[in-house]
Design a protein around this motif. Sequence first.
Motif, short mmCIF file in Angstrom:
data_model
loop_
_atom_site.label_atom_id
_atom_site.label_comp_id
_atom_site.label_asym_id
_atom_site.label_seq_id
_atom_site.Cartn_x
_atom_site.Cartn_y
_atom_site.Cartn_z
N ASP A 16 2.79 3.00 2.94
CA ASP A 16 1.79 4.07 2.94
C ASP A 16 2.39 5.47 2.76
OD1 ASP A 16 -0.79 5.12 2.93
OD2 ASP A 16 -0.85 5.34 5.11
N HIS A 18 0.85 -1.20 0.00
CA HIS A 18 0.00 0.00 0.00
C HIS A 18 0.88 1.25 0.00
CE1 HIS A 18 -3.49 2.50 0.88
NE2 HIS A 18 -2.77 3.12 1.80
N HIS A 34 -9.02 1.88 2.25
CA HIS A 34 -8.57 2.07 3.63
C HIS A 34 -9.71 1.68 4.57
CE1 HIS A 34 -6.29 5.14 1.29
NE2 HIS A 34 -5.29 4.83 2.09
N HIS A 74 1.03 5.46 -1.97
CA HIS A 74 0.35 6.45 -2.82
C HIS A 74 1.42 7.18 -3.63
CE1 HIS A 74 -3.54 6.51 -0.42
NE2 HIS A 74 -2.72 5.93 0.45
N HIS A 116 -4.38 -0.46 6.89
CA HIS A 116 -4.51 -0.12 8.32
C HIS A 116 -5.20 -1.20 9.16
CE1 HIS A 116 -2.75 3.48 6.92
NE2 HIS A 116 -3.81 3.84 6.22
ZN LIG Z 1 -3.08 5.06 2.32
#
Ligand SMILES: [Zn+2]
Length: 427
Positions: A316, A71, A226, A73, A265
């Motif tokens: 993340d 994960h 998420h 971005h 998460h």
């Molecule tokens: Zn994220």
Amino acid sequence: MKAYRAAILRFAPDHSAIFDEDGLLVVGPDASGTQRVQAVGPYRTLGPKYPGLPVEHLPGRILAPGFVDMHIHYPQTDIIGSPADGLLPWLENYTFPAEKQFSAQEHAAEVASFFIAELLRNGLTTALAFATSHPTSVNALFSEAQKNHMRLITGKVLQDQNSPDGVRDDTEQSLLDTEALIRRWHGVDRLGYAITPRFVPTSSAAQLRGAGVLASKYPDVWVQSHVAENLGEIAWVRDLYPAARSYLSVYEDFGLLRPRAVYAHCIHFDDVDRALMRDSGTVAAISPTSNLFLGSGFFDYEGADRIGFGYGLASDVGGGTSFSPFHTMRAAYYVGREGQTKPGLSLNPQNLWWQHTAGAAAALGLGGVVGNLAVGCEADFLVLNPQATPLLARKTARAQSLDELLFSLIVLADDRAVERTVISQAK
Ligand SMILES: [Zn+2]
């Protein structure tokens, strides 16, 4: 075919590490031209079976599987390390303004190029990444990954409400765009598509329903989102869906929990949520540097293992503070240790490393494909230098066991220890 002689780290089916101090890794193309691991094991027994094969000898180095980031971005590359008062102000003040810029093709391509280079430089050879709500951002990242022969999964973010102008999309068009992108990119070379609702608050019920329809129409496409990161976010979801049993169950109601669905998460869960993860085949992308940075909470490893759902590690970025898988594994150790809000435990070094390689690959449905140096795996691997810094050299030289060696790297290493990243290339 080509062979590499060095120490070799890989993983057994029971998740434990196998370490050959003097090993041989033989890679060569399969019928389609993809480079795969053809043989691996101790040099002493394997070497004589490959007489005449060119061998690159790398004394003092460790060959290890490329890391898998579950994960990340890519549009947040430039907002890493931005101060904020927790998740929701961070989204509003940094994330959305940064993501707006990805409607511009040139900007998206420039960031995609830096991002892929940074992944590889840090030893990350597979990633499941968020793009932005702009299809241009998806095309830019796929193009760059394709150029680098990298195994990469991404998707256009779906967010048609509670989002500012410039990132908010249109419900119907967003679903048409998603399907067009699946058809253009999914399964091309080493690329895969992920249906990507940002999170419950930023998608209308109609958009989530549409995403669920696509998730069932294209079962080998991934789903990423998420869940249960932060208490403020959970309260917001409760306001939006007062009848839902939990935040996670909202995704269930829209058909968004299934194998190849990956939720970042998964912190504030109860056992019913954990059982829902397990029974639906949904997996967690644990993001420890992000959770510590934003003060979101601590992933409960004991709960996850007791109920038995799948998970692996993730950076993340930009909520996370580092691309380095070593930093992520170290933060996962801190998160495991925390014992005030959940049972604290000491994750062993082999397990931490597994969570970011073979374990993450298995959670993504790519077990036996990447994340390991077992025979048949695609040949994405790293040449690690355990002497990369003075302290690392001093400490690893004193290691009395594999666990001590791996833990020294987890605690002290970073991109300086990644001497080379080798990507499996066709032909
Ligand atoms: Zn994220």
